[in-house]
Design a protein around this motif. Structure first.
Motif, PDB file in Angstrom:
ATOM      1  N   GLY A  12      33.564 -17.439   2.255  1.00 29.73           N
ATOM      2  CA  GLY A  12      34.718 -16.790   1.655  1.00 29.73           C
ATOM      3  C   GLY A  12      35.225 -15.686   2.562  1.00 29.73           C
ATOM      4  O   GLY A  12      35.505 -15.908   3.746  1.00 29.73           O
ATOM      5  N   ASP A  13      35.303 -14.493   2.019  1.00 27.89           N
ATOM      6  CA  ASP A  13      35.782 -13.349   2.797  1.00 27.89           C
ATOM      7  C   ASP A  13      34.666 -12.647   3.552  1.00 27.89           C
ATOM      8  O   ASP A  13      34.917 -11.694   4.299  1.00 27.89           O
ATOM      9  CB  ASP A  13      36.469 -12.329   1.871  1.00 27.89           C
ATOM     10  N   ILE A  14      33.438 -13.109   3.369  1.00 31.73           N
ATOM     11  CA  ILE A  14      32.287 -12.462   4.008  1.00 31.73           C
ATOM     12  C   ILE A  14      31.921 -13.211   5.279  1.00 31.73           C
ATOM     13  O   ILE A  14      31.589 -14.404   5.241  1.00 31.73           O
ATOM     14  CB  ILE A  14      31.077 -12.426   3.058  1.00 31.73           C
ATOM     15  N   ARG A  15      31.993 -12.521   6.402  1.00 32.28           N
ATOM     16  CA  ARG A  15      31.618 -13.126   7.681  1.00 32.28           C
ATOM     17  C   ARG A  15      30.141 -12.872   7.926  1.00 32.28           C
ATOM     18  O   ARG A  15      29.726 -11.749   8.206  1.00 32.28           O
ATOM     19  CB  ARG A  15      32.461 -12.555   8.819  1.00 32.28           C
ATOM     20  N   ALA A  16      29.326 -13.932   7.811  1.00 30.96           N
ATOM     21  CA  ALA A  16      27.875 -13.795   7.931  1.00 30.96           C
ATOM     22  C   ALA A  16      27.442 -13.587   9.374  1.00 30.96           C
ATOM     23  O   ALA A  16      26.578 -12.759   9.663  1.00 30.96           O
ATOM     24  CB  ALA A  16      27.176 -15.017   7.339  1.00 30.96           C
ATOM     25  N   ILE A  17      28.023 -14.368  10.298  1.00 28.63           N
ATOM     26  CA  ILE A  17      27.755 -14.177  11.722  1.00 28.63           C
ATOM     27  C   ILE A  17      29.069 -14.305  12.481  1.00 28.63           C
ATOM     28  O   ILE A  17      29.981 -15.031  12.077  1.00 28.63           O
ATOM     29  CB  ILE A  17      26.724 -15.185  12.276  1.00 28.63           C
ATOM     30  N   ASN A  18      29.146 -13.601  13.601  1.00 27.59           N
ATOM     31  CA  ASN A  18      30.392 -13.545  14.349  1.00 27.59           C
ATOM     32  C   ASN A  18      30.129 -13.615  15.852  1.00 27.59           C
ATOM     33  O   ASN A  18      29.541 -12.699  16.431  1.00 27.59           O
ATOM     34  CB  ASN A  18      31.140 -12.254  14.011  1.00 27.59           C
ATOM     35  N   ASP A  19      30.489 -14.732  16.467  1.00 27.17           N
ATOM     36  CA  ASP A  19      30.427 -14.892  17.923  1.00 27.17           C
ATOM     37  C   ASP A  19      29.009 -14.657  18.467  1.00 27.17           C
ATOM     38  O   ASP A  19      28.811 -13.927  19.434  1.00 27.17           O
ATOM     39  CB  ASP A  19      31.414 -13.938  18.592  1.00 27.17           C
ATOM     40  N   ILE A  20      28.026 -15.327  17.846  1.00 31.06           N
ATOM     41  CA  ILE A  20      26.631 -15.215  18.273  1.00 31.06           C
ATOM     42  C   ILE A  20      26.374 -16.157  19.447  1.00 31.06           C
ATOM     43  O   ILE A  20      26.659 -17.350  19.371  1.00 31.06           O
ATOM     44  CB  ILE A  20      25.666 -15.565  17.118  1.00 31.06           C
ATOM     45  N   THR A  21      25.837 -15.612  20.529  1.00 36.40           N
ATOM     46  CA  THR A  21      25.510 -16.408  21.716  1.00 36.40           C
ATOM     47  C   THR A  21      24.141 -15.988  22.257  1.00 36.40           C
ATOM     48  O   THR A  21      23.906 -14.805  22.484  1.00 36.40           O
ATOM     49  CB  THR A  21      26.564 -16.213  22.817  1.00 36.40           C
ATOM     50  N   PHE A  22      23.242 -16.956  22.428  1.00 34.43           N
ATOM     51  CA  PHE A  22      21.952 -16.690  23.063  1.00 34.43           C
ATOM     52  C   PHE A  22      21.277 -18.009  23.427  1.00 34.43           C
ATOM     53  O   PHE A  22      21.701 -19.083  22.989  1.00 34.43           O
ATOM     54  CB  PHE A  22      21.034 -15.855  22.151  1.00 34.43           C
ATOM     55  N   THR A  23      20.211 -17.903  24.213  1.00 34.08           N
ATOM     56  CA  THR A  23      19.396 -19.060  24.584  1.00 34.08           C
ATOM     57  C   THR A  23      17.938 -18.746  24.312  1.00 34.08           C
ATOM     58  O   THR A  23      17.454 -17.663  24.651  1.00 34.08           O
ATOM     59  CB  THR A  23      19.574 -19.404  26.075  1.00 34.08           C
ATOM     60  N   ALA A  24      17.250 -19.681  23.669  1.00 37.12           N
ATOM     61  CA  ALA A  24      15.795 -19.595  23.482  1.00 37.12           C
ATOM     62  C   ALA A  24      15.173 -20.658  24.376  1.00 37.12           C
ATOM     63  O   ALA A  24      15.212 -21.852  24.067  1.00 37.12           O
ATOM     64  CB  ALA A  24      15.422 -19.819  22.022  1.00 37.12           C
ATOM     65  N   GLY A  25      14.644 -20.218  25.514  1.00 37.54           N
ATOM     66  CA  GLY A  25      14.191 -21.156  26.530  1.00 37.54           C
ATOM     67  C   GLY A  25      12.815 -21.744  26.267  1.00 37.54           C
ATOM     68  O   GLY A  25      12.025 -21.224  25.477  1.00 37.54           O
ATOM     69  N   ASN A  26      12.518 -22.833  26.953  1.00 36.06           N
ATOM     70  CA  ASN A  26      11.198 -23.463  26.859  1.00 36.06           C
ATOM     71  C   ASN A  26      10.125 -22.528  27.397  1.00 36.06           C
ATOM     72  O   ASN A  26      10.333 -21.806  28.380  1.00 36.06           O
ATOM     73  CB  ASN A  26      11.182 -24.766  27.660  1.00 36.06           C
ATOM     74  N   GLY A  27       8.979 -22.525  26.742  1.00 39.22           N
ATOM     75  CA  GLY A  27       7.871 -21.690  27.181  1.00 39.22           C
ATOM     76  C   GLY A  27       8.112 -20.216  26.972  1.00 39.22           C
ATOM     77  O   GLY A  27       7.474 -19.381  27.617  1.00 39.22           O
ATOM     78  N   ARG A  28       9.029 -19.888  26.069  1.00 34.96           N
ATOM     79  CA  ARG A  28       9.353 -18.489  25.766  1.00 34.96           C
ATOM     80  C   ARG A  28       9.378 -18.289  24.255  1.00 34.96           C
ATOM     81  O   ARG A  28       9.732 -19.202  23.504  1.00 34.96           O
ATOM     82  CB  ARG A  28      10.715 -18.101  26.352  1.00 34.96           C
ATOM     83  N   VAL A  29       9.031 -17.092  23.841  1.00 38.95           N
ATOM     84  CA  VAL A  29       9.125 -16.715  22.435  1.00 38.95           C
ATOM     85  C   VAL A  29      10.310 -15.770  22.299  1.00 38.95           C
ATOM     86  O   VAL A  29      10.341 -14.704  22.910  1.00 38.95           O
ATOM     87  CB  VAL A  29       7.840 -16.031  21.940  1.00 38.95           C
TER      88      VAL A  29
END
Length: 241
Positions: A12-29
């Motif tokens: 609705g009018d609530i923006r839960a997330i906005n323009d989220i960008t990231f990478t979760a790589g292999n062998g990484r937490v």
């Protein structure tokens, strides 16, 4: 590998997330850190196919979760924040059920199930119906079923919530083992010491947007604080203010 590119979602009018960008790589937490309502669970729900984003792209090992959901889901193990269990099934039956949904070879299913039961110290509850299980016991079942198919990527939403000290240590050891096997681990948590101890990369989310990302040292430096908790509070308060 998990890739998120310019992801946005509104209710609705609530923006839960906005323009989220990231990478979760292999062998990484990779840790998602943020206050309640920051957008962590919404991001995870998009990644495992429960929600569909409004804009942006979410990839699991280069598979678009929106256009090829089932194939992407085969590549992930998920511990969601809603731990729905069938009360008349035993812990073992839950693990078998999820194994079969992921097409685990029947010749390997029982040995893999027994391995997880042993790792998670579930011997005493393995053949009991889950009705009446404690929160920690239910969490163990959910964690076992998320790992039964030996996924290449693991998404964990508050994985140690409700667990006792010994089981929490076991979960941390499992996360470290997954990392050593070159698996991409993405998890959310409210526990600063847990994030600091386990994560190679931290993403702080507030008001639906990323406010900082990097190693523990980089997060502390960005906030000008020696303590991760103080750094977190300062970075989040900048956005809220």
């Amino acid at each position: 590998m998990i890739e998120v590119k310019s992801l946005s979602k509104a209710f609705g009018d609530i923006r839960a997330i906005n323009d989220i960008t990231f990478t979760a790589g292999n062998g990484r937490v990779t840790g998602l850190l943020g206050p309640n309502g920051a957008g962590k669970s919404t991001t995870l729900r998009i990644l495992y196919g429960l929600l569909v984003q409004d804009t942006g792209t979410a990839l699991i090992d280069n598979i678009d979760i929106k256009s090829d959901r089932l194939r992407a889901q085969q590549r992930i193990g998920v511990l969601p924040d809603s731990h729905g269990l069938y009360v008349r099934l035993t812990a073992r039956e839950h693990i078998h059920y999820f194994g079969r949904m992921h097409n685990v070879d029947e010749n390997k299913l029982e040995s893999r199930t027994n391995e997880l039961i042993k790792i998670l110290n579930m011997e005493a509850i393995a053949d009991r119906q889950v009705e009446g299980f404690s929160q920690g016991e239910r969490m163990k079942v959910c964690l076992a079923r998320s790992l039964i198919h030996d996924p290449a990527n693991v998404l964990l939403d508050e994985p140690t919530n409700g667990l006792d000290v010994m089981t929490t240590r076991t979960v941390r050891e499992i996360i470290s083992e997954l990392k050593s096997r070159n698996i991409a681990v993405l998890f959310s948590s409210h526990l600063m010491h847990e994030v600091s101890r386990l994560c190679d990369h931290i993403i702080i989310v507030s008001e639906g947007s990323i406010v900082a990302s990097g190693t523990t040292d980089e997060i502390r430096a960005a906030a000008g604080e020696d303590n991760l908790e103080e750094a977190f509070v300062k970075l989040v308060e900048r956005v809220v203010a």
